[in-house]
Design a protein around this motif. Structure first.
Motif, PDB file in Angstrom:
ATOM      1  N   PRO A 204       0.794  -1.236   0.000  1.00 20.45           N
ATOM      2  CA  PRO A 204       0.000   0.000   0.000  1.00 20.45           C
ATOM      3  C   PRO A 204       0.821   1.279   0.000  1.00 20.45           C
ATOM      4  CG  PRO A 204      -0.178  -1.174   2.104  1.00 20.45           C
ATOM      5  CD  PRO A 204       0.484  -2.106   1.147  1.00 20.45           C
ATOM      6  N   TYR A 205       2.047   1.232   0.496  1.00 24.12           N
ATOM      7  CA  TYR A 205       2.822   2.464   0.599  1.00 24.12           C
ATOM      8  C   TYR A 205       3.420   2.923  -0.728  1.00 24.12           C
ATOM      9  CZ  TYR A 205       6.429  -1.148   1.242  1.00 24.12           C
ATOM     10  OH  TYR A 205       7.232  -2.261   1.124  1.00 24.12           O
ATOM     11  N   ILE A 206       3.294   2.126  -1.824  1.00 24.59           N
ATOM     12  CA  ILE A 206       3.817   2.625  -3.104  1.00 24.59           C
ATOM     13  C   ILE A 206       2.720   3.271  -3.956  1.00 24.59           C
ATOM     14  CG2 ILE A 206       5.657   0.908  -3.084  1.00 24.59           C
ATOM     15  CD1 ILE A 206       4.224  -0.461  -5.426  1.00 24.59           C
ATOM     16  N   GLU A 207       1.484   3.187  -3.529  1.00 23.53           N
ATOM     17  CA  GLU A 207       0.384   3.980  -4.104  1.00 23.53           C
ATOM     18  C   GLU A 207       0.054   3.628  -5.555  1.00 23.53           C
ATOM     19  OE1 GLU A 207       1.345   8.066  -3.408  1.00 23.53           O
ATOM     20  OE2 GLU A 207       1.186   7.895  -1.235  1.00 23.53           O
ATOM     21  N   TYR A 208       0.272   2.395  -5.959  1.00 26.62           N
ATOM     22  CA  TYR A 208      -0.218   1.909  -7.249  1.00 26.62           C
ATOM     23  C   TYR A 208      -1.189   0.768  -6.975  1.00 26.62           C
ATOM     24  CZ  TYR A 208       3.735   4.459  -9.295  1.00 26.62           C
ATOM     25  OH  TYR A 208       4.628   5.428  -9.658  1.00 26.62           O
ATOM     26  N   SER A 209      -2.241   0.671  -7.776  1.00 27.32           N
ATOM     27  CA  SER A 209      -3.277  -0.329  -7.552  1.00 27.32           C
ATOM     28  C   SER A 209      -3.252  -1.401  -8.635  1.00 27.32           C
ATOM     29  CB  SER A 209      -4.657   0.330  -7.548  1.00 27.32           C
ATOM     30  OG  SER A 209      -4.966   0.841  -8.839  1.00 27.32           O
ATOM     31  N   GLN A 210      -3.916  -2.526  -8.340  1.00 31.13           N
ATOM     32  CA  GLN A 210      -4.051  -3.576  -9.348  1.00 31.13           C
ATOM     33  C   GLN A 210      -4.743  -3.041 -10.604  1.00 31.13           C
ATOM     34  OE1 GLN A 210      -6.148  -6.379  -6.779  1.00 31.13           O
ATOM     35  NE2 GLN A 210      -4.483  -7.859  -7.003  1.00 31.13           N
ATOM     36  N   SER A 211      -5.810  -2.276 -10.417  1.00 32.20           N
ATOM     37  CA  SER A 211      -6.558  -1.779 -11.579  1.00 32.20           C
ATOM     38  C   SER A 211      -5.710  -0.842 -12.431  1.00 32.20           C
ATOM     39  CB  SER A 211      -7.840  -1.073 -11.124  1.00 32.20           C
ATOM     40  OG  SER A 211      -7.547   0.027 -10.292  1.00 32.20           O
ATOM     41  N   ALA A 212      -4.869  -0.022 -11.791  1.00 29.03           N
ATOM     42  CA  ALA A 212      -4.008   0.890 -12.556  1.00 29.03           C
ATOM     43  C   ALA A 212      -2.999   0.107 -13.397  1.00 29.03           C
ATOM     44  CB  ALA A 212      -3.292   1.842 -11.612  1.00 29.03           C
ATOM     45  N   VAL A 213      -2.421  -0.935 -12.812  1.00 26.22           N
ATOM     46  CA  VAL A 213      -1.458  -1.753 -13.543  1.00 26.22           C
ATOM     47  C   VAL A 213      -2.142  -2.479 -14.702  1.00 26.22           C
ATOM     48  CG1 VAL A 213       0.021  -3.806 -13.374  1.00 26.22           C
ATOM     49  CG2 VAL A 213       0.122  -2.040 -11.604  1.00 26.22           C
ATOM     50  N   ILE A 214      -3.307  -3.062 -14.449  1.00 21.17           N
ATOM     51  CA  ILE A 214      -4.019  -3.795 -15.499  1.00 21.17           C
ATOM     52  C   ILE A 214      -4.453  -2.857 -16.621  1.00 21.17           C
ATOM     53  CG2 ILE A 214      -6.109  -5.135 -15.991  1.00 21.17           C
ATOM     54  CD1 ILE A 214      -5.776  -6.370 -13.176  1.00 21.17           C
ATOM     55  N   ASP A 215      -4.905  -1.664 -16.279  1.00 20.81           N
ATOM     56  CA  ASP A 215      -5.299  -0.699 -17.311  1.00 20.81           C
ATOM     57  C   ASP A 215      -4.115  -0.346 -18.214  1.00 20.81           C
ATOM     58  OD1 ASP A 215      -7.905  -0.635 -16.445  1.00 20.81           O
ATOM     59  OD2 ASP A 215      -7.718   1.246 -15.340  1.00 20.81           O
ATOM     60  N   GLU A 216      -2.926  -0.173 -17.623  1.00 17.11           N
ATOM     61  CA  GLU A 216      -1.757   0.114 -18.451  1.00 17.11           C
ATOM     62  C   GLU A 216      -1.419  -1.065 -19.354  1.00 17.11           C
ATOM     63  OE1 GLU A 216       1.108   3.450 -16.627  1.00 17.11           O
ATOM     64  OE2 GLU A 216       1.446   1.440 -15.817  1.00 17.11           O
ATOM     65  N   LEU A 217      -1.526  -2.271 -18.822  1.00 12.22           N
ATOM     66  CA  LEU A 217      -1.222  -3.454 -19.627  1.00 12.22           C
ATOM     67  C   LEU A 217      -2.208  -3.616 -20.780  1.00 12.22           C
ATOM     68  CD1 LEU A 217      -0.321  -5.903 -16.731  1.00 12.22           C
ATOM     69  CD2 LEU A 217       1.252  -5.049 -18.470  1.00 12.22           C
ATOM     70  N   LYS A 218      -3.468  -3.282 -20.544  1.00  9.22           N
ATOM     71  CA  LYS A 218      -4.479  -3.386 -21.601  1.00  9.22           C
ATOM     72  C   LYS A 218      -4.165  -2.455 -22.768  1.00  9.22           C
ATOM     73  CE  LYS A 218      -8.496  -4.720 -18.781  1.00  9.22           C
ATOM     74  NZ  LYS A 218      -9.799  -4.261 -18.220  1.00  9.22           N
ATOM     75  N   ALA A 219      -3.498  -1.354 -22.490  1.00  8.75           N
ATOM     76  CA  ALA A 219      -3.231  -0.349 -23.530  1.00  8.75           C
ATOM     77  C   ALA A 219      -1.949  -0.622 -24.315  1.00  8.75           C
ATOM     78  CB  ALA A 219      -3.157   1.038 -22.895  1.00  8.75           C
ATOM     79  N   ILE A 220      -1.183  -1.636 -23.901  1.00  7.39           N
ATOM     80  CA  ILE A 220       0.096  -1.908 -24.543  1.00  7.39           C
ATOM     81  C   ILE A 220      -0.105  -2.593 -25.903  1.00  7.39           C
ATOM     82  CG2 ILE A 220       2.140  -3.409 -24.412  1.00  7.39           C
ATOM     83  CD1 ILE A 220       2.531  -1.032 -22.730  1.00  7.39           C
ATOM     84  N   GLU A 221       0.588  -2.097 -26.927  1.00  5.66           N
ATOM     85  CA  GLU A 221       0.657  -2.773 -28.220  1.00  5.66           C
ATOM     86  C   GLU A 221       2.004  -3.508 -28.271  1.00  5.66           C
ATOM     87  OE1 GLU A 221       0.319  -1.835 -33.022  1.00  5.66           O
ATOM     88  OE2 GLU A 221       0.232  -0.200 -31.567  1.00  5.66           O
ATOM     89  N   LEU A 222       1.968  -4.801 -28.050  1.00  8.37           N
ATOM     90  CA  LEU A 222       3.189  -5.558 -27.823  1.00  8.37           C
ATOM     91  C   LEU A 222       4.175  -5.459 -28.980  1.00  8.37           C
ATOM     92  CD1 LEU A 222       1.759  -8.785 -26.143  1.00  8.37           C
ATOM     93  CD2 LEU A 222       2.896  -6.863 -25.030  1.00  8.37           C
ATOM     94  N   LYS A 223       3.675  -5.483 -30.212  1.00 10.77           N
ATOM     95  CA  LYS A 223       4.593  -5.486 -31.351  1.00 10.77           C
ATOM     96  C   LYS A 223       5.365  -4.178 -31.485  1.00 10.77           C
ATOM     97  CE  LYS A 223       1.009  -4.144 -34.714  1.00 10.77           C
ATOM     98  NZ  LYS A 223       0.266  -4.587 -35.928  1.00 10.77           N
ATOM     99  N   SER A 224       4.889  -3.137 -30.844  1.00 14.46           N
ATOM    100  CA  SER A 224       5.622  -1.867 -30.876  1.00 14.46           C
ATOM    101  C   SER A 224       6.667  -1.778 -29.768  1.00 14.46           C
ATOM    102  CB  SER A 224       4.642  -0.699 -30.748  1.00 14.46           C
ATOM    103  OG  SER A 224       4.095  -0.635 -29.439  1.00 14.46           O
ATOM    104  N   VAL A 225       6.652  -2.752 -28.875  1.00 20.27           N
ATOM    105  CA  VAL A 225       7.547  -2.708 -27.715  1.00 20.27           C
ATOM    106  C   VAL A 225       8.618  -3.781 -27.779  1.00 20.27           C
ATOM    107  CG1 VAL A 225       7.663  -2.824 -25.198  1.00 20.27           C
ATOM    108  CG2 VAL A 225       5.677  -1.776 -26.296  1.00 20.27           C
ATOM    109  N   PHE A 226       8.245  -4.990 -28.220  1.00 22.42           N
ATOM    110  CA  PHE A 226       9.154  -6.125 -28.171  1.00 22.42           C
ATOM    111  C   PHE A 226       9.377  -6.722 -29.560  1.00 22.42           C
ATOM    112  CE2 PHE A 226       6.913  -6.784 -23.912  1.00 22.42           C
ATOM    113  CZ  PHE A 226       7.865  -6.054 -23.213  1.00 22.42           C
ATOM    114  N   ASN A 227      10.575  -7.209 -29.802  1.00 26.65           N
ATOM    115  CA  ASN A 227      10.891  -7.965 -31.012  1.00 26.65           C
ATOM    116  C   ASN A 227      11.466  -9.298 -30.566  1.00 26.65           C
ATOM    117  OD1 ASN A 227      12.091  -9.143 -33.287  1.00 26.65           O
ATOM    118  ND2 ASN A 227      12.475  -7.154 -34.222  1.00 26.65           N
ATOM    119  N   LEU A 228      10.602 -10.303 -30.481  1.00 25.20           N
ATOM    120  CA  LEU A 228      11.020 -11.582 -29.918  1.00 25.20           C
ATOM    121  C   LEU A 228      12.049 -12.283 -30.793  1.00 25.20           C
ATOM    122  CD1 LEU A 228      10.653 -13.577 -27.618  1.00 25.20           C
ATOM    123  CD2 LEU A 228       8.781 -14.631 -28.898  1.00 25.20           C
ATOM    124  N   SER A 229      11.936 -12.135 -32.125  1.00 28.35           N
ATOM    125  CA  SER A 229      12.876 -12.828 -33.003  1.00 28.35           C
ATOM    126  C   SER A 229      14.308 -12.359 -32.770  1.00 28.35           C
ATOM    127  CB  SER A 229      12.489 -12.621 -34.470  1.00 28.35           C
ATOM    128  OG  SER A 229      12.570 -11.244 -34.817  1.00 28.35           O
TER     129      SER A 229
END
Length: 350
Positions: free
Chosen positions: A48-73
């Motif tokens: 609780p002392y870092i002031e980030y919530s589960q919903s905030a983290v999940i909302d950020e993850l939902k907005a991620i476009e993976l192919k613009s961030v990672f190149n697995l090959s």
């Protein structure tokens, strides 16, 4: 590449107390990246002392476009700017999962990925005694594994009595963590004297994070290493750390991920600082991920798996006082889902 998340609450064996307060568990978000049957897992643990919530983290993850961030090959990070706009817990979980996915696909151990020597000098492992009533100390100590070092949470009115009782019951070297709970040099000196200065390996974040003056005074006065935790969040804070601290406690959720923690560990050594690898009571997953950097550390504070009762993962053990992976040759972090783990992953983002 499929991204899925599982919100979860890690529960302590006993209510866990620090100078920040008492809690029975910690909200977390577990992340899974999957491609062609290969998986990588990540963890964002949210006290609780870092002031980030589960919903905030999940909302950020939902907005991620993976192919613009990672190149697995290529096993590379493409979207550094995108990643760095994420809050530290989200960035930690996502990059942790991606690094393990790379290792899984390429059949690499995490030591090979970071080019760290798994057979290098052993950092000293510790386990933690949280804030305790005096009468509860014997039971709590009996339930902890035999590590090389015992960490004791302080910063309460009964600090001196706690240390006097611990000294009678346990003969390990001591590491004292006040979590910003002391307000004066006199408070710090009283607790250290009660512990026995000759047994104290270090003192962590004794004063409020902005009181660099008090940390410097204690560092100069007693000759016992003073480690910064809350005062040193990321790379920028690290640069001025030597003026007030002898060492730094690196935590994934604090700095934003393994890749940043590696850079900070290397820079800390260049600055002449001791390195401690810490956690925020993560499961075996987060603890096992941070353990990858053990070759760069002096102390390991990765005891979450022994403090929580519903760890969804397994793969670490304490053997003869040393922290180690059960299967050091396994790809990735060497950590696996426990049978009956209780995590329910739901796909998000893309």
């Amino acid at each position: 590449m499929e991204l899925a998340v599982a919100p979860f609450r890690l529960l302590f064996n006993h209510p866990f107390g620090t100078a920040h307060g008492l809690r029975d568990g910690t909200d977390s978000v577990f992340v899974r990246l999957k491609v062609d049957g290969a998986c990588g897992y990540g963890e964002a643990t949210l006290p609780p002392y870092i002031e980030y919530s589960q919903s905030a983290v999940i909302d950020e993850l939902k907005a991620i476009e993976l192919k613009s961030v990672f190149n697995l090959s290529q096993g590379s990070f493409l979207g550094g700017a995108v990643l760095d706009r994420l809050c530290p817990p989200t960035r930690t979980a996502l990059t942790m999962a991606y690094i393990e996915l790379i290792c899984s696909v390429k059949e690499l151990s995490i030591n090979s990925y970071f080019q760290m020597d798994a057979n290098g000098p052993r950092a000293r492992a510790m386990v933690t005694l949280g804030h305790s009533d005096i009468d509860d100390i014997p039971l709590k100590l009996s339930e902890l594994p035999q590590s090389e070092v015992l960490k004791v949470k302080l910063g309460a009115a009964n600090d001196v009595a706690v240390m006097e009782r611990v000294k009678l019951l346990d003969n390990r070297p001591l590491f004292l963590d006040a979590n910003q709970g002391w307000r004066s040099l006199a408070e710090a000196e009283a607790a250290i004297h009660a512990a026995g200065p000759e047994r104290v390996l270090g003192v962590e974040q004794p004063f409020p994070k902005d009181r660099w003056d008090l940390h410097k005074a204690l560092k100069d006065r007693l000759g016992i290493p003073v480690y910064g935790d809350e005062s040193i969040q990321g790379p920028a804070d690290l640069e001025r750390a030597p003026e007030a601290f002898d060492g730094v406690n690196l935590k994934l959720v604090k700095c934003g991920g393994l890749d940043i923690a590696v850079r900070m560990a290397v820079r800390a050594r260049e600055l002449g600082l001791k390195v401690m690898l810490g956690s925020m009571s993560e499961s075996s997953l987060g603890s096992g991920a941070m353990f990858a950097l053990a070759d760069a550390a002096d102390l390991l504070d990765l005891d979450g798996p022994w403090l929580i009762k519903n760890d969804p993962f397994e793969g670490l053990r304490m053997l003869n006082g040393l922290l180690e992976r059960v299967d050091p040759s396994a790809p990735g972090f060497g950590i696996r889902l426990r049978p009956g783990h209780g995590l329910v992953f739901a796909p998000v983002g893309g």
